[in-house]
Design a protein around this motif. Structure first.
Motif, PDB file in Angstrom:
ATOM      1  N   ASP A  40      -3.259  -2.856  -5.974  1.00 38.17           N
ATOM      2  CA  ASP A  40      -2.625  -3.411  -4.776  1.00 38.17           C
ATOM      3  C   ASP A  40      -3.215  -4.815  -4.593  1.00 38.17           C
ATOM      4  OD1 ASP A  40      -2.080  -3.994  -2.065  1.00 38.17           O
ATOM      5  OD2 ASP A  40      -2.388  -1.936  -1.406  1.00 38.17           O
ATOM      6  N   LYS A  68       0.920  -1.269  12.636  1.00 39.83           N
ATOM      7  CA  LYS A  68      -0.024  -0.279  12.071  1.00 39.83           C
ATOM      8  C   LYS A  68      -1.191  -0.082  13.024  1.00 39.83           C
ATOM      9  CE  LYS A  68      -0.906  -1.940   7.908  1.00 39.83           C
ATOM     10  NZ  LYS A  68      -1.315  -2.005   6.504  1.00 39.83           N
ATOM     11  N   SER A 125       0.836  -1.203   0.000  1.00 35.67           N
ATOM     12  CA  SER A 125       0.000   0.000   0.000  1.00 35.67           C
ATOM     13  C   SER A 125       0.871   1.253   0.000  1.00 35.67           C
ATOM     14  CB  SER A 125      -0.944   0.004   1.203  1.00 35.67           C
ATOM     15  OG  SER A 125      -1.725  -1.175   1.180  1.00 35.67           O
TER      16      SER A 125
HETATM   17 MG   LIG Z   1      -1.949  -2.913   2.323  1.00 34.60          MG
END
Ligand SMILES: [Mg+2]
Ligand SMILES: Nc1ncnc2c1ncn2[C@@H]1O[C@H](COP(=O)(O)OP(=O)(O)O)[C@@H](O)[C@H]1O
Length: 218
Positions: free
Chosen positions: A98, A152, A21
């Motif tokens: 993606d 994340k 990403s």
């Molecule tokens: Mg990703």
């Protein structure tokens, strides 16, 4: 890819946390600065119906049989190709996706052990004849990728696929490496370097090679 399109189709592949990403966004900017119109999209998802299928696929509360999972990925793909990929390529845009068909072979084939030939057949049906002109495969040791993914904010306890064990993710990586070996012209392997910037530089070098070859062929 089918020559009737003015635009071209780039897919970005790899295991969890390899930087797909991040690098897809950077690649979009890089190509826009060169004057291309770029559409960034993702699989599963990318269009209204396909994003709803994505919610089912990634929901950790659901138990989904491998073959059902495969069919869901492929059905989301059909809608995504119809709604996003095909029309934008036809308009002359560059489409960056993606994840795409290589992920299906790696995850559902090498990970879930569904017969690869069956997946290839379904991939062929679902893509409606649209194949990537270039695939950037970001190679990472899944142990490191999972640590990155977990760091994340949005990770929580991970989606249905991220929660799989390390053996599953290692099998998936073997799948990507086998595909890269099988299709060396289309798939360019980038060892994910320690920093985002190093990886970006390696990707841009591959893009430049691709663009100059493309220029010669036009
Ligand atoms: Mg990703
Ligand atoms: N080369 C890199 N080195 C260190 N961290 C990275 C690198 N590439 C990406 N990251 C970080 O790792 C996390 C996962 O990256 P992301 O692009 O979301 O991966 P993916 O989409 O492949 O799962 C993000 O927090 C991102 O900032």
């Amino acid at each position: 890819m089918v020559a009737k399109f003015k635009g071209f189709f780039i897919t970005v592949e790899g295991c969890e946390g390899c930087g797909k990403s991040t690098q897809s966004r950077l690649l979009k900017k890089y190509l826009e600065n060169k004057g291309f119109k770029v559409v960034l999209t993702r699989e599963p998802g990318g269009s209204t119906v396909a994003e709803q299928v994505r919610n089912i696929l990634l929901n950790p509360k659901l138990k989904i049989a491998p073959l059902c999972e495969l069919m869901l990925y492929e059905s989301a793909r059909v809608q995504h190709i119809e709604d996003i990929v095909k029309p934008n390529l036809a308009k002359g845009c560059v489409v960056i996706c993606d994840r795409f068909t290589d992920s299906t072979i790696a995850y559902q084939g090498y990970g879930r052990k569904i017969d690869i030939k069956t997946i290839e057949k379904l991939n062929n049906i679902a893509t409606l004849g649209i194949n990537p002109d270039l695939t950037i495969y970001l190679d990472i040791d899944p142990k490191i990728g999972i640590v990155r993914a977990k760091a994340k904010k949005c990770f929580n306890n991970g989606d249905r696929i991220e929660r799989e064990n390390i053996k599953f993710h290692n099998d998936v990586r073997r799948g990507f490496l086998a595909l890269a070996k099988k299709y060396p012209k289309r798939i360019k392997t980038i060892k994910t370097e320690p920093t985002v910037k190093d990886t970006r530089i390696l990707i841009n070098a591959e893009i430049e090679k691709f663009l100059s070859k493309r220029k010669k062929n036009v």
